[in-house]
Design a protein around this motif. Structure first.
Motif, PDB file in Angstrom:
ATOM      1  N   ALA A   1      51.501  -4.994  15.235  1.00 33.16           N
ATOM      2  CA  ALA A   1      51.512  -4.420  16.585  1.00 33.16           C
ATOM      3  C   ALA A   1      50.110  -3.983  17.009  1.00 33.16           C
ATOM      4  CB  ALA A   1      52.483  -3.245  16.642  1.00 33.16           C
ATOM      5  N   ALA A   2      49.374  -3.356  16.104  1.00 31.30           N
ATOM      6  CA  ALA A   2      48.005  -2.920  16.416  1.00 31.30           C
ATOM      7  C   ALA A   2      47.110  -4.125  16.678  1.00 31.30           C
ATOM      8  CB  ALA A   2      47.452  -2.079  15.273  1.00 31.30           C
ATOM      9  N   ARG A   3      47.257  -5.163  15.873  1.00 30.91           N
ATOM     10  CA  ARG A   3      46.457  -6.383  16.092  1.00 30.91           C
ATOM     11  C   ARG A   3      46.796  -7.033  17.428  1.00 30.91           C
ATOM     12  NH1 ARG A   3      47.940  -7.364  10.438  1.00 30.91           N
ATOM     13  NH2 ARG A   3      46.173  -6.696   9.171  1.00 30.91           N
ATOM     14  N   LEU A   4      48.060  -6.998  17.802  1.00 25.49           N
ATOM     15  CA  LEU A   4      48.484  -7.592  19.066  1.00 25.49           C
ATOM     16  C   LEU A   4      47.891  -6.846  20.257  1.00 25.49           C
ATOM     17  CD1 LEU A   4      50.236  -9.632  20.617  1.00 25.49           C
ATOM     18  CD2 LEU A   4      52.121  -8.005  20.416  1.00 25.49           C
ATOM     19  N   VAL A   5      47.846  -5.526  20.187  1.00 21.87           N
ATOM     20  CA  VAL A   5      47.303  -4.729  21.293  1.00 21.87           C
ATOM     21  C   VAL A   5      45.851  -5.126  21.557  1.00 21.87           C
ATOM     22  CG1 VAL A   5      46.586  -2.398  21.981  1.00 21.87           C
ATOM     23  CG2 VAL A   5      48.858  -2.769  20.993  1.00 21.87           C
ATOM     24  N   PHE A   6      45.066  -5.306  20.509  1.00 22.63           N
ATOM     25  CA  PHE A   6      43.647  -5.625  20.671  1.00 22.63           C
ATOM     26  C   PHE A   6      43.360  -7.115  20.577  1.00 22.63           C
ATOM     27  CE2 PHE A   6      43.543  -1.165  19.299  1.00 22.63           C
ATOM     28  CZ  PHE A   6      42.833  -0.636  20.364  1.00 22.63           C
ATOM     29  N   ASN A   7      44.405  -7.918  20.476  1.00 23.45           N
ATOM     30  CA  ASN A   7      44.261  -9.375  20.408  1.00 23.45           C
ATOM     31  C   ASN A   7      43.380  -9.794  19.232  1.00 23.45           C
ATOM     32  OD1 ASN A   7      45.341 -11.651  21.495  1.00 23.45           O
ATOM     33  ND2 ASN A   7      43.863 -11.830  23.166  1.00 23.45           N
TER      34      ASN A   7
ATOM     35  N   GLN B   1      53.869  -2.508  11.995  1.00 22.78           N
ATOM     36  CA  GLN B   1      52.927  -1.672  12.742  1.00 22.78           C
ATOM     37  C   GLN B   1      51.530  -2.295  12.741  1.00 22.78           C
ATOM     38  OE1 GLN B   1      51.874   2.196  11.175  1.00 22.78           O
ATOM     39  NE2 GLN B   1      51.774   3.061  13.231  1.00 22.78           N
ATOM     40  N   ASN B   2      51.123  -2.869  11.620  1.00 24.37           N
ATOM     41  CA  ASN B   2      49.820  -3.544  11.556  1.00 24.37           C
ATOM     42  C   ASN B   2      49.763  -4.697  12.556  1.00 24.37           C
ATOM     43  OD1 ASN B   2      49.287  -1.798   9.452  1.00 24.37           O
ATOM     44  ND2 ASN B   2      49.352  -3.353   7.860  1.00 24.37           N
TER      45      ASN B   2
ATOM     46  N   ILE C   1      42.762   4.075  14.475  1.00 21.87           N
ATOM     47  CA  ILE C   1      41.946   5.205  14.932  1.00 21.87           C
ATOM     48  C   ILE C   1      41.778   5.148  16.448  1.00 21.87           C
ATOM     49  CG2 ILE C   1      39.615   6.198  14.865  1.00 21.87           C
ATOM     50  CD1 ILE C   1      39.596   5.403  11.848  1.00 21.87           C
ATOM     51  N   THR C   2      41.511   3.958  16.979  1.00 26.57           N
ATOM     52  CA  THR C   2      41.361   3.798  18.422  1.00 26.57           C
ATOM     53  C   THR C   2      42.657   4.115  19.162  1.00 26.57           C
ATOM     54  OG1 THR C   2      39.693   2.095  18.037  1.00 26.57           O
ATOM     55  CG2 THR C   2      40.660   2.176  20.237  1.00 26.57           C
ATOM     56  N   LEU C   3      43.777   3.676  18.599  1.00 26.87           N
ATOM     57  CA  LEU C   3      45.084   3.895  19.230  1.00 26.87           C
ATOM     58  C   LEU C   3      45.648   5.296  18.975  1.00 26.87           C
ATOM     59  CD1 LEU C   3      46.722   0.483  18.291  1.00 26.87           C
ATOM     60  CD2 LEU C   3      46.183   1.252  20.607  1.00 26.87           C
ATOM     61  N   HIS C   4      45.038   6.040  18.043  1.00 21.65           N
ATOM     62  CA  HIS C   4      45.537   7.351  17.606  1.00 21.65           C
ATOM     63  C   HIS C   4      46.923   7.239  16.986  1.00 21.65           C
ATOM     64  CE1 HIS C   4      42.192   9.486  19.411  1.00 21.65           C
ATOM     65  NE2 HIS C   4      42.351   8.729  20.470  1.00 21.65           N
ATOM     66  N   TRP C   5      47.123   6.169  16.203  1.00 24.62           N
ATOM     67  CA  TRP C   5      48.382   5.961  15.495  1.00 24.62           C
ATOM     68  C   TRP C   5      48.197   6.352  14.037  1.00 24.62           C
ATOM     69  CZ3 TRP C   5      50.077   0.274  16.926  1.00 24.62           C
ATOM     70  CH2 TRP C   5      50.471   0.234  18.274  1.00 24.62           C
ATOM     71  N   LEU C   6      49.184   7.007  13.487  1.00 25.88           N
ATOM     72  CA  LEU C   6      49.219   7.262  12.052  1.00 25.88           C
ATOM     73  C   LEU C   6      49.913   6.084  11.379  1.00 25.88           C
ATOM     74  CD1 LEU C   6      50.394  10.988  12.029  1.00 25.88           C
ATOM     75  CD2 LEU C   6      48.189  10.150  11.238  1.00 25.88           C
ATOM     76  N   PRO C   7      49.507   5.715  10.166  1.00 29.07           N
ATOM     77  CA  PRO C   7      50.262   4.692   9.437  1.00 29.07           C
ATOM     78  C   PRO C   7      51.702   5.168   9.210  1.00 29.07           C
ATOM     79  CG  PRO C   7      48.174   5.145   8.348  1.00 29.07           C
ATOM     80  CD  PRO C   7      48.336   6.165   9.432  1.00 29.07           C
ATOM     81  N   VAL C   8      52.604   4.246   8.948  1.00 27.78           N
ATOM     82  CA  VAL C   8      54.025   4.577   8.816  1.00 27.78           C
ATOM     83  C   VAL C   8      54.283   5.692   7.798  1.00 27.78           C
ATOM     84  CG1 VAL C   8      56.296   3.667   8.194  1.00 27.78           C
ATOM     85  CG2 VAL C   8      54.808   2.349   9.693  1.00 27.78           C
ATOM     86  N   PRO C   9      53.714   5.634   6.569  1.00 32.05           N
ATOM     87  CA  PRO C   9      53.989   6.741   5.631  1.00 32.05           C
ATOM     88  C   PRO C   9      53.514   8.097   6.163  1.00 32.05           C
ATOM     89  CG  PRO C   9      52.968   4.907   4.475  1.00 32.05           C
ATOM     90  CD  PRO C   9      52.914   4.598   5.937  1.00 32.05           C
TER      91      PRO C   9
ATOM     92  N   ARG D   1      44.183 -11.537  10.085  1.00 32.42           N
ATOM     93  CA  ARG D   1      43.543 -10.923   8.920  1.00 32.42           C
ATOM     94  C   ARG D   1      42.601  -9.766   9.261  1.00 32.42           C
ATOM     95  NH1 ARG D   1      46.509 -12.605   4.821  1.00 32.42           N
ATOM     96  NH2 ARG D   1      46.758 -14.837   4.762  1.00 32.42           N
ATOM     97  N   ALA D   2      42.576  -9.338  10.502  1.00 32.26           N
ATOM     98  CA  ALA D   2      41.681  -8.245  10.915  1.00 32.26           C
ATOM     99  C   ALA D   2      42.127  -6.931  10.276  1.00 32.26           C
ATOM    100  CB  ALA D   2      41.673  -8.116  12.433  1.00 32.26           C
ATOM    101  N   HIS D   3      41.146  -6.111   9.907  1.00 32.92           N
ATOM    102  CA  HIS D   3      41.424  -4.812   9.297  1.00 32.92           C
ATOM    103  C   HIS D   3      41.998  -3.874  10.361  1.00 32.92           C
ATOM    104  CE1 HIS D   3      41.163  -2.048   6.010  1.00 32.92           C
ATOM    105  NE2 HIS D   3      40.460  -1.182   6.731  1.00 32.92           N
ATOM    106  N   VAL D   4      43.053  -3.131  10.016  1.00 31.14           N
ATOM    107  CA  VAL D   4      43.763  -2.337  11.024  1.00 31.14           C
ATOM    108  C   VAL D   4      43.331  -0.883  11.120  1.00 31.14           C
ATOM    109  CG1 VAL D   4      45.818  -3.788  11.010  1.00 31.14           C
ATOM    110  CG2 VAL D   4      45.684  -1.841   9.471  1.00 31.14           C
ATOM    111  N   THR D   5      42.623  -0.354  10.154  1.00 33.17           N
ATOM    112  CA  THR D   5      42.255   1.066  10.191  1.00 33.17           C
ATOM    113  C   THR D   5      41.474   1.429  11.452  1.00 33.17           C
ATOM    114  OG1 THR D   5      42.300   1.199   7.788  1.00 33.17           O
ATOM    115  CG2 THR D   5      41.107   2.925   8.942  1.00 33.17           C
TER     116      THR D   5
END
Length: 181
Positions: free
Chosen positions: A58-64, A55-56, A76-84, A68-72
């Motif tokens: 995937a989020a990095r791929l969406v925003f290119n 999932q991390n 928040i921008t994507l309105h995705w909850l972390p897997v847990p 090592r970019a922080h995913v939080t």
């Protein structure tokens, strides 16, 4: 399979807009992470970590973003909850349906509603019965133990939501605050 889909989307990413990439990632990757994830409720974090890593990515791929970019902020921008948190969200939706009586009968036997023997103030709070744990760690990972514990820990305002739509909104806001802040 999700990694393969990410790999293929990454190949065509230079030709896609951010919105098109997000749609592809949600359709081909996130949907696979989401499938039957309520079965993962109560499992140790080492089991869920590989899914979180996908999932991390995937989020990095969406925003290119770089590896090592922080995913939080991306979540928040994507309105995705972390897997847990998403596992907890889906599982608690099953618990809500059980508490209001719209779940299948077999779930009512797994998640019985607590009814006190005498009149108490907490009668209207929709608690679930937590099975007794007798010296075994494996019980704490079962669906019938984990879900009532999570349900009873929710604020009363969320448990007593009027509709499934209101419950989803309140629960997602609650989980966002707990997992992403």
């Amino acid at each position: 399979m999700a990694k393969f889909a990410l790999h293929n989307i990454r190949k065509i990413r230079p030709f896609l807009t951010e919105q098109a990439t997000q749609l592809l990632v949600q359709a081909l990757v996130i949907s696979r992470l989401d499938y039957c994830n309520a079965l993962l409720a109560g499992l140790p974090s080492c089991t869920i970590k590989p899914l979180q890593m996908i999932q991390n990515a995937a989020a990095r791929l969406v925003f290119n973003e770089p590896k090592r970019a922080h995913v939080t902020p991306l979540f928040i921008t994507l309105h995705w909850l972390p897997v847990p948190a998403h596992i907890k969200f889906k599982t608690l939706m099953v618990a809500y349906r059980t508490a209001i009586g719209s779940a299948p009968a077999y779930l009512h036997s797994l998640l019985p509603i607590y009814t006190p023997s005498r009149s108490l103030r907490s009668t209207s709070e929709r608690h679930l019965v937590v099975p007794l744990q007798r010296g075994t760690k494996s019980l704490s990972r079962t669906f019938s133990y984990t879900v009532p514990v999570w349900w009873n820990d929710l604020p009363t305002a969320i448990r007593n939501a009027n509709s499934l739509t209101a419950f989803k909104r309140l629960l997602k806001t609650h989980l966002f605050r707990n997992y992403l802040t």
